[in-house]
Scaffold this motif. Structure first.
Motif, mmCIF file in Angstrom:
data_model
loop_
_atom_site.group_PDB
_atom_site.id
_atom_site.type_symbol
_atom_site.label_atom_id
_atom_site.label_comp_id
_atom_site.label_asym_id
_atom_site.label_seq_id
_atom_site.Cartn_x
_atom_site.Cartn_y
_atom_site.Cartn_z
ATOM 1 N N TYR A 7 0.799 -1.217 0.000
ATOM 2 C CA TYR A 7 0.000 0.000 0.000
ATOM 3 C C TYR A 7 0.835 1.272 0.000
ATOM 4 N N LEU A 8 2.148 1.150 0.195
ATOM 5 C CA LEU A 8 3.015 2.321 0.220
ATOM 6 C C LEU A 8 2.995 3.017 -1.126
ATOM 7 N N GLY A 9 3.091 4.338 -1.109
ATOM 8 C CA GLY A 9 3.149 5.108 -2.341
ATOM 9 C C GLY A 9 2.072 6.166 -2.385
ATOM 10 N N MET A 10 1.936 6.776 -3.546
ATOM 11 C CA MET A 10 1.004 7.882 -3.751
ATOM 12 C C MET A 10 -0.344 7.360 -4.235
ATOM 13 N N TRP A 11 -1.394 7.823 -3.581
ATOM 14 C CA TRP A 11 -2.773 7.511 -3.954
ATOM 15 C C TRP A 11 -3.447 8.826 -4.323
ATOM 16 N N ILE A 12 -4.155 8.862 -5.447
ATOM 17 C CA ILE A 12 -4.751 10.105 -5.917
ATOM 18 C C ILE A 12 -6.206 9.890 -6.343
ATOM 19 N N THR A 13 -7.002 10.948 -6.211
ATOM 20 C CA THR A 13 -8.369 10.910 -6.736
ATOM 21 C C THR A 13 -8.283 11.046 -8.257
ATOM 22 N N SER A 14 -9.322 10.667 -8.957
ATOM 23 C CA SER A 14 -9.286 10.679 -10.422
ATOM 24 C C SER A 14 -9.060 12.076 -10.990
ATOM 25 N N ASP A 15 -9.474 13.124 -10.269
ATOM 26 C CA ASP A 15 -9.240 14.487 -10.743
ATOM 27 C C ASP A 15 -7.894 15.044 -10.289
ATOM 28 N N GLY A 16 -7.139 14.281 -9.500
ATOM 29 C CA GLY A 16 -5.819 14.693 -9.045
ATOM 30 C C GLY A 16 -5.811 15.743 -7.957
ATOM 31 N N GLN A 17 -6.981 16.120 -7.478
ATOM 32 C CA GLN A 17 -7.062 17.198 -6.482
ATOM 33 C C GLN A 17 -6.629 16.771 -5.081
ATOM 34 N N ILE A 18 -6.782 15.507 -4.760
ATOM 35 C CA ILE A 18 -6.371 15.025 -3.445
ATOM 36 C C ILE A 18 -5.348 13.922 -3.664
ATOM 37 N N ARG A 19 -4.204 14.118 -3.054
ATOM 38 C CA ARG A 19 -3.092 13.187 -3.208
ATOM 39 C C ARG A 19 -2.620 12.777 -1.819
ATOM 40 N N GLN A 20 -2.604 11.512 -1.586
ATOM 41 C CA GLN A 20 -2.242 11.000 -0.266
ATOM 42 C C GLN A 20 -1.085 10.023 -0.422
ATOM 43 N N GLU A 21 0.044 10.370 0.172
ATOM 44 C CA GLU A 21 1.202 9.496 0.096
ATOM 45 C C GLU A 21 1.339 8.713 1.386
ATOM 46 N N LEU A 22 1.274 7.397 1.259
ATOM 47 C CA LEU A 22 1.488 6.511 2.407
ATOM 48 C C LEU A 22 2.976 6.195 2.454
ATOM 49 N N LEU A 23 3.612 6.663 3.507
ATOM 50 C CA LEU A 23 5.057 6.564 3.656
ATOM 51 C C LEU A 23 5.427 5.387 4.543
ATOM 52 N N SER A 24 6.660 4.935 4.426
ATOM 53 C CA SER A 24 7.136 3.913 5.349
ATOM 54 C C SER A 24 7.165 4.535 6.744
ATOM 55 N N GLY A 25 7.180 3.703 7.754
ATOM 56 C CA GLY A 25 7.136 4.217 9.123
ATOM 57 C C GLY A 25 5.730 4.583 9.558
ATOM 58 N N ASN A 26 4.728 4.149 8.754
ATOM 59 C CA ASN A 26 3.307 4.378 9.060
ATOM 60 C C ASN A 26 2.952 5.849 9.203
ATOM 61 N N ARG A 27 3.507 6.678 8.342
ATOM 62 C CA ARG A 27 3.166 8.097 8.276
ATOM 63 C C ARG A 27 2.545 8.365 6.910
ATOM 64 N N TYR A 28 1.688 9.415 6.847
ATOM 65 C CA TYR A 28 1.132 9.821 5.562
ATOM 66 C C TYR A 28 1.230 11.329 5.429
ATOM 67 N N ASP A 29 1.179 11.781 4.189
ATOM 68 C CA ASP A 29 1.214 13.201 3.860
ATOM 69 C C ASP A 29 0.171 13.418 2.771
ATOM 70 N N GLU A 30 -0.792 14.286 3.045
ATOM 71 C CA GLU A 30 -1.895 14.505 2.099
ATOM 72 C C GLU A 30 -1.868 15.924 1.568
ATOM 73 N N ALA A 31 -1.967 16.041 0.250
ATOM 74 C CA ALA A 31 -2.056 17.338 -0.425
ATOM 75 C C ALA A 31 -3.470 17.497 -0.964
ATOM 76 N N ARG A 32 -3.944 18.740 -0.930
ATOM 77 C CA ARG A 32 -5.277 19.049 -1.455
ATOM 78 C C ARG A 32 -5.171 20.255 -2.372
ATOM 79 N N GLY A 33 -5.461 20.024 -3.647
ATOM 80 C CA GLY A 33 -5.306 21.105 -4.617
ATOM 81 C C GLY A 33 -3.873 21.599 -4.617
ATOM 82 N N SER A 34 -3.686 22.899 -4.414
ATOM 83 C CA SER A 34 -2.336 23.463 -4.386
ATOM 84 C C SER A 34 -1.724 23.447 -2.987
ATOM 85 N N ARG A 35 -2.482 22.968 -2.002
ATOM 86 C CA ARG A 35 -1.968 22.903 -0.625
ATOM 87 C C ARG A 35 -1.143 21.630 -0.422
ATOM 88 N N VAL A 36 0.155 21.777 -0.473
ATOM 89 C CA VAL A 36 1.062 20.664 -0.227
ATOM 90 C C VAL A 36 1.089 20.414 1.277
#
Length: 85
Positions: A7-36
């Motif tokens: 499951y590690l890696g970048m997951w995105i909505t079909s429109d690319g507006q929400i991007r959620q990266e599941l990182l090793s170490g059980n951390r995630y980083d989510e971007a929304r639109g232009s908000r990194v």
């Protein structure tokens, strides 16, 4: 960690507006639109279920089914090539 490896890696909505990266170490980083890094936190995968807790304490969950992540009423697809949204 072995349980979450696929499951590690970048997951995105079909429109690319929400991007959620599941990182090793059980951390995630989510971007929304232009908000990194709009949201960051931890996650835990059990089977095909994922539980999230962002750094403010907000909790949410989701489910992986047939290579798709269903989370918060949204559908995420695993990005194959990190350079392409």
């Amino acid at each position: 960690m072995e349980e979450t490896k696929e499951y590690l890696g970048m997951w995105i909505t079909s429109d690319g507006q929400i991007r959620q990266e599941l990182l090793s170490g059980n951390r995630y980083d989510e971007a929304r639109g232009s908000r990194v890094s709009a949201y960051q936190g931890s996650y835990k995968v059990t089977g095909n279920h994922i539980d999230y807790q962002d750094d403010t304490g907000f909790i949410a969950d989701g489910e992986f089914r047939e290579g798709i992540l269903f989370h918060g009423g949204m559908i995420f697809y695993k990005q194959k090539n990190k350079d392409h949204l």
